[in-house]
Design a protein around this motif. Structure first.
Motif, PDB file in Angstrom:
ATOM      1  N   CYS A 174       0.840  -1.198   0.000  1.00  0.00           N
ATOM      2  CA  CYS A 174       0.000   0.000   0.000  1.00  0.00           C
ATOM      3  C   CYS A 174       0.878   1.253   0.000  1.00  0.00           C
ATOM      4  CB  CYS A 174      -0.937  -0.006   1.204  1.00  0.00           C
ATOM      5  SG  CYS A 174      -2.092  -1.400   1.186  1.00  0.00           S
ATOM      6  N   ASN A 175       1.951   1.189  -0.752  1.00  0.00           N
ATOM      7  CA  ASN A 175       2.923   2.281  -0.757  1.00  0.00           C
ATOM      8  C   ASN A 175       2.358   3.540  -1.419  1.00  0.00           C
ATOM      9  OD1 ASN A 175       5.234   3.937  -1.440  1.00  0.00           O
ATOM     10  ND2 ASN A 175       6.473   2.174  -0.850  1.00  0.00           N
ATOM     11  N   ALA A 176       2.436   4.649  -0.704  1.00  0.00           N
ATOM     12  CA  ALA A 176       1.860   5.909  -1.197  1.00  0.00           C
ATOM     13  C   ALA A 176       2.793   6.654  -2.148  1.00  0.00           C
ATOM     14  CB  ALA A 176       1.487   6.815  -0.030  1.00  0.00           C
ATOM     15  N   THR A 177       4.050   6.273  -2.193  1.00  0.00           N
ATOM     16  CA  THR A 177       4.984   6.997  -3.072  1.00  0.00           C
ATOM     17  C   THR A 177       4.561   6.837  -4.531  1.00  0.00           C
ATOM     18  OG1 THR A 177       6.723   6.477  -1.494  1.00  0.00           O
ATOM     19  CG2 THR A 177       7.424   7.321  -3.620  1.00  0.00           C
ATOM     20  N   THR A 178       4.089   5.634  -4.879  1.00  0.00           N
ATOM     21  CA  THR A 178       3.596   5.406  -6.237  1.00  0.00           C
ATOM     22  C   THR A 178       2.058   5.369  -6.260  1.00  0.00           C
ATOM     23  OG1 THR A 178       3.985   3.061  -5.818  1.00  0.00           O
ATOM     24  CG2 THR A 178       5.643   4.224  -7.136  1.00  0.00           C
ATOM     25  N   GLY A 182       8.192  -3.275 -10.493  1.00  0.00           N
ATOM     26  CA  GLY A 182       9.335  -2.810  -9.720  1.00  0.00           C
ATOM     27  C   GLY A 182       9.053  -1.657  -8.783  1.00  0.00           C
ATOM     28  N   ALA A 183       7.767  -1.370  -8.525  1.00  0.00           N
ATOM     29  CA  ALA A 183       7.433  -0.222  -7.661  1.00  0.00           C
ATOM     30  C   ALA A 183       7.833  -0.448  -6.205  1.00  0.00           C
ATOM     31  CB  ALA A 183       5.938   0.073  -7.744  1.00  0.00           C
ATOM     32  N   ALA A 184       8.155  -1.693  -5.861  1.00  0.00           N
ATOM     33  CA  ALA A 184       8.426  -1.987  -4.452  1.00  0.00           C
ATOM     34  C   ALA A 184       9.779  -1.466  -3.997  1.00  0.00           C
ATOM     35  CB  ALA A 184       8.343  -3.493  -4.222  1.00  0.00           C
ATOM     36  N   ASP A 185      10.641  -1.177  -4.921  1.00  0.00           N
ATOM     37  CA  ASP A 185      12.018  -0.940  -4.503  1.00  0.00           C
ATOM     38  C   ASP A 185      12.639   0.205  -5.297  1.00  0.00           C
ATOM     39  OD1 ASP A 185      14.354  -1.301  -3.186  1.00  0.00           O
ATOM     40  OD2 ASP A 185      15.097  -2.844  -4.563  1.00  0.00           O
ATOM     41  N   LEU A 186      12.172   1.403  -5.034  1.00  0.00           N
ATOM     42  CA  LEU A 186      12.668   2.551  -5.777  1.00  0.00           C
ATOM     43  C   LEU A 186      13.379   3.500  -4.827  1.00  0.00           C
ATOM     44  CD1 LEU A 186       9.345   3.228  -7.680  1.00  0.00           C
ATOM     45  CD2 LEU A 186      11.269   1.856  -8.459  1.00  0.00           C
ATOM     46  N   SER A 187      14.325   4.217  -5.358  1.00  0.00           N
ATOM     47  CA  SER A 187      14.974   5.222  -4.514  1.00  0.00           C
ATOM     48  C   SER A 187      13.955   6.332  -4.269  1.00  0.00           C
ATOM     49  CB  SER A 187      16.209   5.778  -5.219  1.00  0.00           C
ATOM     50  OG  SER A 187      15.966   7.080  -5.672  1.00  0.00           O
ATOM     51  N   SER A 188      13.841   6.801  -3.051  1.00  0.00           N
ATOM     52  CA  SER A 188      12.796   7.784  -2.765  1.00  0.00           C
ATOM     53  C   SER A 188      13.375   9.168  -2.469  1.00  0.00           C
ATOM     54  CB  SER A 188      11.926   7.319  -1.606  1.00  0.00           C
ATOM     55  OG  SER A 188      12.698   7.242  -0.445  1.00  0.00           O
ATOM     56  N   THR A 189      14.674   9.339  -2.707  1.00  0.00           N
ATOM     57  CA  THR A 189      15.226  10.673  -2.475  1.00  0.00           C
ATOM     58  C   THR A 189      15.032  11.521  -3.722  1.00  0.00           C
ATOM     59  OG1 THR A 189      17.304   9.609  -3.002  1.00  0.00           O
ATOM     60  CG2 THR A 189      16.972  10.271  -0.713  1.00  0.00           C
ATOM     61  N   ASP A 207       3.759   1.187  10.068  1.00  0.00           N
ATOM     62  CA  ASP A 207       4.751   0.119   9.893  1.00  0.00           C
ATOM     63  C   ASP A 207       6.176   0.657   9.885  1.00  0.00           C
ATOM     64  OD1 ASP A 207       2.930  -1.791   9.751  1.00  0.00           O
ATOM     65  OD2 ASP A 207       3.007  -2.085   7.574  1.00  0.00           O
ATOM     66  N   ASP A 208       6.359   1.761   9.186  1.00  0.00           N
ATOM     67  CA  ASP A 208       7.713   2.280   9.009  1.00  0.00           C
ATOM     68  C   ASP A 208       8.009   3.478   9.880  1.00  0.00           C
ATOM     69  OD1 ASP A 208       8.582   0.477   6.944  1.00  0.00           O
ATOM     70  OD2 ASP A 208       7.008   1.386   5.756  1.00  0.00           O
ATOM     71  N   ALA A 209       7.118   3.751  10.841  1.00  0.00           N
ATOM     72  CA  ALA A 209       7.350   4.870  11.755  1.00  0.00           C
ATOM     73  C   ALA A 209       8.758   4.754  12.331  1.00  0.00           C
ATOM     74  CB  ALA A 209       6.294   4.835  12.862  1.00  0.00           C
TER      75      ALA A 209
HETATM   76  C1  LIG Z   1       7.566   3.054  -0.640  1.00  0.00           C
HETATM   77  O1  LIG Z   1       8.213   3.022  -1.871  1.00  0.00           O
HETATM   78  C2  LIG Z   1       9.360   3.833  -1.924  1.00  0.00           C
HETATM   79  C3  LIG Z   1       9.819   3.750  -3.341  1.00  0.00           C
HETATM   80  O2  LIG Z   1       9.994   2.394  -3.704  1.00  0.00           O
HETATM   81  C4  LIG Z   1      10.387   3.340  -0.925  1.00  0.00           C
HETATM   82  O3  LIG Z   1      11.523   4.160  -0.931  1.00  0.00           O
HETATM   83  C5  LIG Z   1       9.776   3.347   0.454  1.00  0.00           C
HETATM   84  O4  LIG Z   1      10.669   2.770   1.382  1.00  0.00           O
HETATM   85  C6  LIG Z   1       8.489   2.552   0.441  1.00  0.00           C
HETATM   86  N1  LIG Z   1       7.826   2.716   1.720  1.00  0.00           N
HETATM   87  C7  LIG Z   1       7.323   1.684   2.346  1.00  0.00           C
HETATM   88  C8  LIG Z   1       6.583   2.023   3.588  1.00  0.00           C
HETATM   89  O5  LIG Z   1       7.441   0.541   1.954  1.00  0.00           O
END
Ligand SMILES: *[C@@H]1O[C@H](CO)[C@@H](O)[C@H](O)[C@H]1NC(C)=O
Ligand SMILES: *[C@@H]1O[C@H](CO)[C@@H](O)[C@H](O)[C@H]1NC(C)=O
Ligand SMILES: *[C@@H]1O[C@H](CO)[C@@H](O)[C@H](O)[C@H]1NC(C)=O
Ligand SMILES: *[C@@H]1O[C@H](CO)[C@@H](O)[C@H](O)[C@H]1NC(C)=O
Ligand SMILES: *[C@@H]1O[C@H](CO)[C@@H](O)[C@H](O)[C@H]1NC(C)=O
Length: 569
Positions: A285-289, A461-468, A507-509
């Motif tokens: 449920c990643n909000a970045t994408t 591949g949306a699961a593993d993207l650089s987010s900077t 989860d990632d807090a």
């Molecule tokens: C969401 O996706 C971005 C881009 O892949 C990643 O950097 C970030 O860690 C992800 N966040 C979570 C909560 O998985």
């Protein structure tokens, strides 16, 4: 008085009279939708006479409106579905048609048109005549989503062929087609475009989202087949696209603004279509994408749907937790502004995609951003993570399923007895209107039905993207301090409205330090001069406890560092 759906069908009579449930509607409509798509593909489609081999017509309608053209967007979205059906073994008969589509698109790429030649921007031309000549009349051009969608569809097919040993066809025939489209996306994504409704010339969320997906998939695909010379170009532009994508979020209204221009509210099916056409089941449920079940996309879903509740007469008297007929955007005046089948189906599909992810991960996370969406179904629900063993999980899962089915039943209620799906259904009485047998309406039915069935078609591949995000690299160091008496094994965390605070993810807090217990602290590099909301939460044996509303708020200083001392509330 509002009639139940069952009694509406009973009164209406006809072929659909007996189909009072969503499953029976899908059972009857699926083959009609599939046949409807195939009828609109040349050269042999029964309603597409005159269309060259592999050319997808938008609709057989030639007057009011004349849609007997081929659009790159509609064709590519349609073939994405047919390609998925083929490569996932659902329909082996589609191979020839897919090959014809690829050949037709390769021809169209080379047709010089009002947007340019193949090397000067012509790939952004939105529509062509069905005999593969340029359409030269005035139009909203260019539309830069087309090449991205076409590349995404053809890469899916090419990946399948390559992995099954047909490598030379992929490298010799398909890669040159794909490379042109990806090169176009990388070169032109940062220039203005007409949106998918062909009305507004600015930047558009759907276009940015599908461009981002195409370039990401392009990196993976080019590496797979060993064509690596453009990979860093795709990669760098994809990183910039992902950052640009974030800018469409409207934090005040809690929705995605569809276009940067146009002077409208920005509430638009554009954004739901973006979520479903960039769904990656591996990205959770990643909000970045803006994944379908992300808090941002769910908040956006509610704002979008609510904008139609009092707009159409056919939505009168429907309760605020039930599905309604939805259209493109509330300000729409085309054909007087009506609900569209493909938009209402997108509202369902986003939720079906969400259900797929929640079931796979075994929990539902409610954040302060998605709270309003979930409170439609249960006013007492609060932010937190609900494991599949909890009653709240079951309640929410069932409610969302019912809600999603409601959108399909809305379409069912206004599908004529022969199953034909037009572009629109009238806001006054639901009768089909505008172009009949719209290819995209049928394709939208097929993708929504597949999602309801739990079908997914791979990851991009949306699961593993650089987010900077590059650009503003300046940050200020903010130290958060809060006193809290914990029990053994309990820890304090912080999350909030910016990516540095993990975008409201429980989860990632970020875990805080108890070095000065009972004071907990953490120092985070945050953007300067920015209003940021956040909350503290505790985790103990997997249970998450949030601070009560309202959110804490700070405006970060312009430079330097800063300590913020809070008390838990
Ligand atoms: C969401 O996706 C971005 C881009 O892949 C990643 O950097 C970030 O860690 C992800 N966040 C979570 C909560 O998985
Ligand atoms: C192609 O179709 C267009 C539009 O119908 C028509 O004007 C043109 O003459 C056709 N060209 C050819 C070569 O058939
Ligand atoms: C590869 O796929 C293409 C397209 O379907 C086909 O024409 C060709 O015969 C295939 N080649 C092999 C070796 O399977
Ligand atoms: C180009 O990219 C920049 C940086 O993301 C953005 O601010 C700008 O709005 C973009 N313009 C267009 C037309 O995409
Ligand atoms: C299906 O029904 C609609 C509405 O009654 C009608 O306009 C349309 O022509 C029909 N289509 C076919 C293929 O019979």
């Amino acid at each position: 008085m509002r009639l139940s759906l069952a009694s509406v069908f009973a009164l209406a009579g006809g072929a659909l009279a007996q189909t009072t449930s969503v499953t029976s509607y899908i059972a009857s409509e699926s083959p009609i939708a599939k046949a409807g798509v195939l009828a609109n593909i040349g050269a042999d489609g029964s309603l597409s006479s005159g269309a060259y081999s592999g050319i997808v017509i938008a609709s057989p309608s030639t007057v009011n409106p004349n849609y007997l053209y081929t659009w790159t967007r509609d064709s590519s979205l349609t073939f994405m579905e047919l390609i998925n059906q083929y490569i996932y073994g659902e329909d082996d008969t589609l191979r020839t048609l897919i090959d014809e589509f690829v050949s037709a698109e390769a021809t169209l790429q080379q047709v010089t048109n009002p947007s340019g030649t193949v090397s000067t921007g012509g790939l952004g031309e939105p529509k062509f005549n069905i005999n593969e000549t340029a359409f030269t009349g005035p139009w909203g051009r260019p539309q830069r989503d087309g090449p991205a969608l076409r590349a995404t569809a053809i890469m899916a097919y090419a990946t399948y062929l390559y992995e099954n040993g047909n490598t030379s066809y992929v490298t010799d025939t398909l890669w040159p087609i794909i490379e042109l489209d990806l090169g176009y996306v990388a070169e032109y994504w940062n220039e203005s475009t007409f949106d998918l409704w062909e009305e507004i010339d600015s930047s558009s969320f759907f276009t940015t989202a599908v461009q981002h997906r195409a370039l990401r998939a392009g990196v993976t695909f080019a590496n797979l087949i060993g064509e690596t010379s453009d990979v860093s170009n795709y990669q760098e532009n994809a990183d910039d696209l992902l950052c640009f994508l974030q800018s469409y979020w409207n934090p005040t209204g809690s929705y995605v603004t569809a276009n940067t221009g146009g002077g409208r509210s920005g509430k638009d099916a554009n954004t739901l279509l973006a979520s479903i056409h960039t769904f990656d089941p591996d990205a959770g449920c990643n909000a970045t994408t803006f994944q379908p079940c992300s808090d941002k996309a769910l908040s956006n879903h509610k704002v979008y749907v609510d904008s139609f509740r009092s707009l159409y007469a056919i939505n009168d008297d429907i309760s605020s937790d039930a599905a309604v007929a939805t259209g493109r955007y509330p300000e729409d005046v085309y054909y007087n502004g009506n609900p569209w089948y493909l938009c209402t189906l997108a509202a369902a599909e986003q939720l079906y995609d969400s259900l797929i992810v929640w079931k796979a991960q075994g929990y539902i996370e409610v954040t302060s951003l998605s709270l309003a969406f979930f409170q439609q179904f249960d006013a007492s629900v609060s932010a937190g993570t609900y494991d599949s063993s909890s009653d709240t999980y079951t309640t929410l899962l069932d409610a969302v399923q019912t809600y999603a089915d409601g959108f399909v039943l809305m379409v069912a209620q206004y599908t004529p007895a022969n199953g034909s799906l037009s572009e629109q259904y009238a806001k006054a009485d639901g009768s089909p209107t505008s172009a009949y047998d719209l290819t995209w309406s049928f394709a939208a039915a097929l993708t929504a039905f597949a999602a309801r069935d739990g079908k997914t078609y791979g990851s991009w591949g949306a699961a593993d993207l650089s987010s900077t995000c590059s650009g503003s690299t300046d940050t200020v160091a903010v130290t958060f301090e809060v006193q809290y008496d914990t029990q053994y094994g309990e820890n304090l965390y912080i999350t909030g409205s910016v990516s540095q605070l993990e975008d409201w993810s429980a989860d990632d807090a970020l875990i805080m330090s108890s070095a000065d217990y009972p004071t907990w602290s953490i120092t985070v590099d945050l953007p300067p001069s920015t209003l940021i909301q956040y909350k503290y939460l505790t985790k103990y044996n997997g249970d998450v406890t949030w601070e009560d509303d309202p959110n804490n708020e700070i405006t970060t200083p312009a430079s330097g560092s800063y300590t913020q001392v809070d008390s838990w509330h």
